[in-house]
Design a protein around this motif. Sequence first.
Motif, PDB file in Angstrom:
ATOM      1  N   LYS A 127       8.923   4.470 -44.260  1.00 59.06           N
ATOM      2  CA  LYS A 127       8.283   5.324 -45.270  1.00 59.06           C
ATOM      3  C   LYS A 127       9.188   6.465 -45.709  1.00 59.06           C
ATOM      4  N   HIS A 128      10.026   6.957 -44.806  1.00 56.56           N
ATOM      5  CA  HIS A 128      10.924   8.046 -45.181  1.00 56.56           C
ATOM      6  C   HIS A 128      12.110   7.525 -45.994  1.00 56.56           C
ATOM      7  N   LEU A 132      12.893   8.849 -49.808  1.00 54.41           N
ATOM      8  CA  LEU A 132      14.171   9.409 -50.247  1.00 54.41           C
ATOM      9  C   LEU A 132      14.823   8.575 -51.351  1.00 54.41           C
ATOM     10  N   VAL A 133      14.812   7.259 -51.182  1.00 53.24           N
ATOM     11  CA  VAL A 133      15.402   6.399 -52.209  1.00 53.24           C
ATOM     12  C   VAL A 133      14.630   6.544 -53.519  1.00 53.24           C
ATOM     13  N   GLY A 134      13.314   6.555 -53.432  1.00 54.94           N
ATOM     14  CA  GLY A 134      12.490   6.698 -54.636  1.00 54.94           C
ATOM     15  C   GLY A 134      12.738   8.015 -55.353  1.00 54.94           C
ATOM     16  N   ILE A 135      12.836   9.093 -54.598  1.00 57.27           N
ATOM     17  CA  ILE A 135      13.068  10.404 -55.209  1.00 57.27           C
ATOM     18  C   ILE A 135      14.442  10.449 -55.875  1.00 57.27           C
ATOM     19  N   VAL A 136      15.462   9.987 -55.173  1.00 64.58           N
ATOM     20  CA  VAL A 136      16.818  10.055 -55.723  1.00 64.58           C
ATOM     21  C   VAL A 136      16.969   9.129 -56.931  1.00 64.58           C
ATOM     22  N   ALA A 164       6.108  12.058 -50.052  1.00 63.95           N
ATOM     23  CA  ALA A 164       6.772  13.145 -49.318  1.00 63.95           C
ATOM     24  C   ALA A 164       5.773  14.233 -48.941  1.00 63.95           C
ATOM     25  N   THR A 165       4.891  14.570 -49.864  1.00 67.66           N
ATOM     26  CA  THR A 165       3.875  15.595 -49.602  1.00 67.66           C
ATOM     27  C   THR A 165       2.922  15.144 -48.509  1.00 67.66           C
TER      28      THR A 165
END
Length: 192
Positions: A127-128, A132-136, A164-165
Amino acid sequence: YVMYLVAVFLFALYECVINWKAVKANLPSLGIFALIFLLLSFPFFKPMFTGQSTSRFNNLSIINKCKQEHSIPPFLINLQYTALMFNRRGDPNPRHNLQDHRELDDVTGVLFFFGVFYALFRCWRRKHYYTLVGIVIMALPCLITVDPAHSSRMHGMTAFIALATASSLSAIWGRLRALWGQRGEWLFLLLL
């Protein structure tokens, strides 16, 4: 749409490395799904393959500006504007949002900030990694354009901001429950 394919590729690569047995067991189904997905999404990408969108990409890309100026500061400015748009100063265009208003509210903004750092220190977990990949990847439309902090280009990040939240919120809840048991859970619900 282009960035979504990059994200899907990186998610699939992660699953192939971490969860190869499940991927191998479902390989025929995954292959059929990938083929259907690519066929249905082809109309979105046809202009790229035929060169029809080249002039649009060239006009909107910050990479051309960096090449013309022979420097990287235009990209760094985009990075700064995009990073600060969630908690500090948002989209300057009043048609997209309240002008210059941050994109996230006070509570979500803080939880998102902590969620990103929480994910950075646990990036090997599924999930992390996805967060991170999704955000970047979904931030790239703002990072590589001449018009940074553009909230319409950031819609792809919505699910990953929520993830993330929620991750940081879940971690806080778990810590309070571990420290104070049932009282910690009640305290958390009152604070929430």
